[in-house]
Every structure is written in C-alpha cells, then in structure tokens.
Design a protein around this motif. Structure first.
Motif, PDB file in Angstrom:
ATOM      1  N   TYR A   1       6.007 -48.709  31.848  1.00  0.00           N
ATOM      2  CA  TYR A   1       7.193 -48.571  32.682  1.00  0.00           C
ATOM      3  C   TYR A   1       8.356 -49.269  32.002  1.00  0.00           C
ATOM      4  N   HIS A   2       9.529 -48.715  32.177  1.00  0.00           N
ATOM      5  CA  HIS A   2      10.749 -49.356  31.680  1.00  0.00           C
ATOM      6  C   HIS A   2      11.237 -50.343  32.732  1.00  0.00           C
ATOM      7  N   PHE A   3      12.169 -51.201  32.312  1.00  0.00           N
ATOM      8  CA  PHE A   3      12.747 -52.159  33.247  1.00  0.00           C
ATOM      9  C   PHE A   3      13.403 -51.402  34.402  1.00  0.00           C
ATOM     10  N   GLY A   4      13.111 -51.811  35.604  1.00  0.00           N
ATOM     11  CA  GLY A   4      13.682 -51.153  36.776  1.00  0.00           C
ATOM     12  C   GLY A   4      12.781 -50.081  37.373  1.00  0.00           C
ATOM     13  N   GLU A   5      11.770 -49.639  36.628  1.00  0.00           N
ATOM     14  CA  GLU A   5      10.818 -48.673  37.164  1.00  0.00           C
ATOM     15  C   GLU A   5       9.691 -49.419  37.851  1.00  0.00           C
ATOM     16  N   GLY A   6       9.205 -48.843  38.921  1.00  0.00           N
ATOM     17  CA  GLY A   6       8.090 -49.435  39.634  1.00  0.00           C
ATOM     18  C   GLY A   6       6.829 -48.620  39.426  1.00  0.00           C
ATOM     19  N   ALA A   7       5.728 -49.230  39.765  1.00  0.00           N
ATOM     20  CA  ALA A   7       4.450 -48.526  39.677  1.00  0.00           C
ATOM     21  C   ALA A   7       4.371 -47.490  40.789  1.00  0.00           C
ATOM     22  N   GLY A   8       3.639 -46.446  40.540  1.00  0.00           N
ATOM     23  CA  GLY A   8       3.427 -45.430  41.555  1.00  0.00           C
ATOM     24  C   GLY A   8       2.316 -45.837  42.502  1.00  0.00           C
ATOM     25  N   PHE A   9       1.912 -44.907  43.339  1.00  0.00           N
ATOM     26  CA  PHE A   9       0.894 -45.181  44.334  1.00  0.00           C
ATOM     27  C   PHE A   9      -0.434 -45.568  43.690  1.00  0.00           C
ATOM     28  N   ILE A  10      -0.858 -44.809  42.696  1.00  0.00           N
ATOM     29  CA  ILE A  10      -2.139 -45.088  42.037  1.00  0.00           C
ATOM     30  C   ILE A  10      -2.081 -46.425  41.302  1.00  0.00           C
TER      31      ILE A  10
END
Length: 86
Positions: free
Chosen positions: A54-63
């Motif tokens: 993930y890049h800075f500012g991106e969050g993890a998804g549900f999985i």
C-alpha cells in the motif's frame, strides 16, 4: 458518518476473524470485538505499507483487515497463554 462506518466495519471484521480463528482465550464482547477489527485494520495497513503493498494514505481492504485481526488474535493467545502457564 465516517466514525460510525468504521465501527460497523470493525465489528464485522472482528466477527469474521473470531470465526476463522476461534479459541477460549479470545476477547469477548461487542466492544472488544469491534476494537479487534479496527486495530486489525490498522495493523494490516501498517504492515502493508511497510512491505510496499500500500502507498501512504491507502488503507487495507476488508481481507487485509481480517488478516490483521487474525494476527492480533494469535498474538493475544500467545501472551495470554504465557501468563496462564507462569
């Protein structure tokens, strides 16, 4: 609305993680399940950013959030298991 949505998703993630990795030493209750899911999402985001998924500012998804919560359940079991044996 963002906080409410985070709490709802955190609760769902916590339920899924507890379903995948059941055990007698897990935290119980609505609030602890929700906290497990929310913190699991933060753990997954942090690990994903550290590895470069993930890049800075991106969050993890549900999985990814469920995987983070499972990691927390595993660590919780290790810590609580050691306290029980000592």
């Amino acid at each position: 609305m963002g906080i409410l949505w985070t709490i709802i998703i955190g609760f769902i993630v916590g339920l899924v993680a507890k379903f995948i990795m059941p055990g007698g030493n897990e935290p119980k209750g609505f609030i602890l399940t929700t906290v497990l899911g929310i913190v699991g999402a933060f753990v997954a985001t942090w690990l994903g950013q550290a590895v470069g998924w993930y890049h800075f500012g991106e969050g993890a998804g549900f999985i990814g959030s469920v995987v983070g919560a499972i990691i927390l359940l595993f660590l919780y079991g290790l810590v609580l298991g050691r306290q029980g044996r000592a």
